[in-house]
Design a protein around this motif. Structure first.
Motif, short mmCIF file in Angstrom:
data_model
loop_
_atom_site.label_atom_id
_atom_site.label_comp_id
_atom_site.label_asym_id
_atom_site.label_seq_id
_atom_site.Cartn_x
_atom_site.Cartn_y
_atom_site.Cartn_z
N GLU A 76 0.97 -1.18 0.03
CA GLU A 76 0.16 0.07 0.05
C GLU A 76 0.86 1.33 0.04
N ILE A 81 1.45 5.03 1.20
CA ILE A 81 1.11 6.23 2.47
C ILE A 81 1.47 7.36 1.92
N THR A 86 -4.08 6.84 2.37
CA THR A 86 -3.70 5.37 2.16
C THR A 86 -4.34 4.93 1.11
#
Length: 452
Positions: free
Chosen positions: A395, A397, A413
């Motif tokens: 992911e 951020i 996010t």
């Protein structure tokens, strides 16, 4: 790669007639003010910090173009890529003021080198060309003289210090892959020219070397086996492998993506000894797709290095990405298989802050420069690149932070699995709400994520 080379004497006449266009004073002065001067301030010691541009005159003499090489393979359809050999022996006069105390002048500037010109996008209407990006293809040869330095140069090493700082500033800001964007139409921005899509990724597996010469050849180190390591360079980007102690046959087994490889002997006291080099042409690597062989080391009597080089093409197809990664099988997790581009454009905050943006993927983090002043509408227009092993599990951020306190002003996010659809060509662009930290309602960040 096919190349077309021709003498361009007529272009020198064009340079003279249109020297105000060739020497775009405003663009060069902005480069000096926004890039070169801040870099010099970072590199120079405290007594020489605080430089301000006092006089900037490019003079009347244009650069002289000796040869133009046009690259016709491995480029995009809407681009012309050329390499220009040029020489400039000009009458420019540049003066900077240091701490409002004394002046440093640069004159009699001589530059000889190769400029890489990327002319894109090509338009279906006048003026045909949307923009030009300029870089040094390799570090140019140049010389210059200082003036107003009679007292300052009495201190040992000051002239060399200034010379090295200027060279480092040019390398940091203009040597490939760095480039200077010049938009020519309103619809093309500097961001568009700076952050074009890469054509591919070169993965180099540095395996081992053999028959290396001995390093540290001196009175106290005669016959000593080297402590070899590899120093890799692509333009202004560098990387070094681990040091293998006391051997002529080192085994590194490391991966990196770059193109110019030097082998050196590590020395903890003196300058490291040169053990040979290999220079690789990225266009040939792209054509061959994979090269796994022993390369003889140049500029030394003996020695070879074994490299396994793979060219990974860029694709916006989920199927191609999964095929390259073997559907992200566990046996391939150690290698990156996807290129991730993260673009941070601007933010919207409820209060005024001097702030910066931080982008994190896994253990890798990139940080933008802070805004110049407090604002509710920070703008960065910056891109960070990541190599990703498993997009299904990663992911991104995005975090905005206050500059002085480093307090978080909120995060956004985005799981990369959201991009693994054919509908949007693995691209996500949105104004995302900022959450957590000191964020307030309606605080947001305009961002874009591209997976290839």
């Amino acid at each position: 790669m096919s190349q077309e080379s021709a003498k361009m004497e007529w272009l020198n006449e064009v340079c003279y007639i249109y020297r105000e266009k060739v020497f775009d004073k405003e663009a060069v002065e902005n480069l000096m003010t926004e890039k070169i001067m801040p870099t010099l301030s970072e590199l120079l010691p405290w007594p020489l910090k605080g430089m301000q541009l006092s006089k900037f005159d490019l003079g009347e003499k244009p650069l002289v173009i000796d040869n133009i090489t046009t690259f016709t393979d491995s480029i995009e359809e809407d681009e012309i890529l050329t390499e220009v050999h040029f020489c400039y022996c000009g009458d420019a006069n540049i003066v900077v003021r240091v701490k409002k105390i004394f002046y440093i002048g640069v004159q009699d500037i001589k530059v000889d080198g190769k400029l890489r010109l990327s002319i894109n996008p090509l338009l279906p209407h006048l003026p045909i060309v949307g923009g030009i990006s300029i870089s040094f293809a390799e570090m140019p040869k140049f010389s210059f003289d200082f003036k107003y330095l009679a007292e300052v140069l009495d201190f040992p090493g000051v002239s060399d210090l200034l010379d090295n700082a200027i060279r480092s500033a040019i390398e940091k800001n203009m040597l490939l892959p760095k480039k200077i964007p010049i938009p020519l139409v309103k619809d093309v921005t500097k961001f568009d020219l700076l952050h074009t899509m890469p054509r591919g990724v070169v993965r180099i597996h540095i395996n081992e070397a053999r028959n290396l010469i001995n390093g540290d050849i001196g009175f106290t180190a005669r016959g000593k086996r080297p402590d070899p390591y590899c120093a890799l360079q692509l333009g202004s980007n560098t990387y070094e492998t681990q040091i293998i102690k006391d051997t002529n046959t080192p085994k590194w087994d490391e991966f990196i993506d770059t193109l110019l490889i030097n082998v050196l002997d590590h020395d903890t006291v003196t300058e490291d000894d040169f053990l040979g080099k290999v220079k690789l042409d990225v266009n040939l690597l792209a054509q061959k797709k994979r090269t796994n062989t022993w390369f003889p080391l140049k500029d030394v009597k003996q020695g070879e290095i074994r490299l396994d080089i793979v060219w990974l093409s860029i694709s916006d197809s989920v199927e191609d990405l999964q095929l390259e990664a073997g559907d992200y099988s566990e046996s391939k997790q150690q290698y990156p298989h996807a290129l991730l581009l993260t673009n941070v454009f601007n933010g919207k905050l409820s209060k005024e802050y001097r702030c910066y943006c931080k982008v994190t993927v896994g253990n890798n983090t990139f940080t933008s420069k802070p805004t110049k002043r407090k604002t509710k509408s920070p703008r960065w227009d910056i891109q960070f690149k990541f190599l990703i092993a498993n997009p299904k599990k990663e992911e991104v951020i995005f975090e905005v932070l206050e500059f002085e306190s480093n307090n978080s002003l909120g995060k956004a996010t985005v799981p990369l699995s959201n991009l693994l659809t054919e509908d949007d060509k693995m691209t996500f662009e949105s104004t995302c709400p900022l959450e957590g930290g000191q964020s307030e309602k309606d605080d947001s960040l305009h961002l874009e994520i591209i997976l290839r």
